[in-house]
Design a protein around this motif. Sequence first.
Motif, short mmCIF file in Angstrom:
data_model
loop_
_atom_site.label_atom_id
_atom_site.label_comp_id
_atom_site.label_asym_id
_atom_site.label_seq_id
_atom_site.Cartn_x
_atom_site.Cartn_y
_atom_site.Cartn_z
N GLY A 22 0.77 -1.18 -0.22
CA GLY A 22 -0.02 0.12 0.08
C GLY A 22 1.01 1.56 -0.11
O GLY A 22 0.29 2.38 0.20
N LEU A 23 2.08 1.11 0.03
CA LEU A 23 3.05 2.27 -0.23
C LEU A 23 3.43 2.70 -1.55
O LEU A 23 3.11 2.14 -2.50
CB LEU A 23 4.16 2.01 0.89
N ILE A 24 4.28 3.69 -1.75
CA ILE A 24 4.50 4.36 -3.15
C ILE A 24 5.29 3.38 -3.89
O ILE A 24 4.74 3.34 -4.97
CB ILE A 24 5.24 5.62 -2.83
N TRP A 25 6.22 2.73 -3.47
CA TRP A 25 7.31 1.93 -4.57
C TRP A 25 6.33 0.69 -5.09
O TRP A 25 6.81 0.59 -6.22
CB TRP A 25 8.40 1.72 -3.81
N PRO A 26 6.00 -0.11 -4.29
CA PRO A 26 5.28 -1.22 -5.13
C PRO A 26 4.42 -0.81 -6.34
O PRO A 26 4.71 -1.61 -7.50
CB PRO A 26 4.49 -1.97 -4.09
N LYS A 27 3.95 0.10 -6.37
CA LYS A 27 2.99 0.59 -7.43
C LYS A 27 3.77 1.26 -8.43
O LYS A 27 3.27 1.28 -9.70
CB LYS A 27 1.93 1.38 -6.80
N HIS A 28 4.63 2.25 -8.19
CA HIS A 28 4.85 3.10 -8.91
C HIS A 28 6.63 2.96 -9.41
O HIS A 28 7.25 3.96 -10.41
CB HIS A 28 5.10 4.67 -8.32
N LEU A 29 7.39 2.14 -8.92
CA LEU A 29 8.79 1.59 -9.12
C LEU A 29 9.06 1.71 -10.54
O LEU A 29 9.65 2.11 -11.12
CB LEU A 29 9.24 0.59 -8.43
#
Length: 174
Positions: A22-29
């Motif tokens: 639910g944090l930034i990097w898993p989705k946007h990396l």
Amino acid sequence: MIAKTEFSTWEFLLDDEFMGRGLIWPKHLSGVFRGPWPSRQAGAVLAHARDLVATLRDFRNRLFHHEPAWKRYGVRSEADALQHLQEKIDKAESLLALIHPENLRLLQANGLLRDAHWASTAGEIRRFQHLAQVHKVNSLGKLAGLVDRSALENSVLEARVYRGKRWKFLLLPQ
């Protein structure tokens, strides 16, 4: 807002504490780092990016505070200093390529990386210190010889021409 962000913010934002569910990097990396990844594991890519940014931030701070760019633990000779500078350029290239290969291609197309590598050579450092040999040009033959030498050595040469007054020129191979 992104343009106003301090360089240190990027280093801290790349911390693995932002890699959880639910944090930034898993989705946007994959959207932020669109170049070739050094690993298949997202956490390793994030750590690699953070290390590159931290290295460049430290180097940027050294330059911004007018400290010698070549200084670091273990630099004891001119060769060590030049290698250190080349490593910093390589780190910048790696980060730019990781973000997007087009960034690197644009710098290469405009000669900025070539110029950075040139500026980090012994000859160029001596030229910036006003210690380089200045070649007196009094004939077209001498000028042609210097042009050939500049191209052959892939180096910048300083030439001085006297035509009523003294003119100084730099010969840059392209």
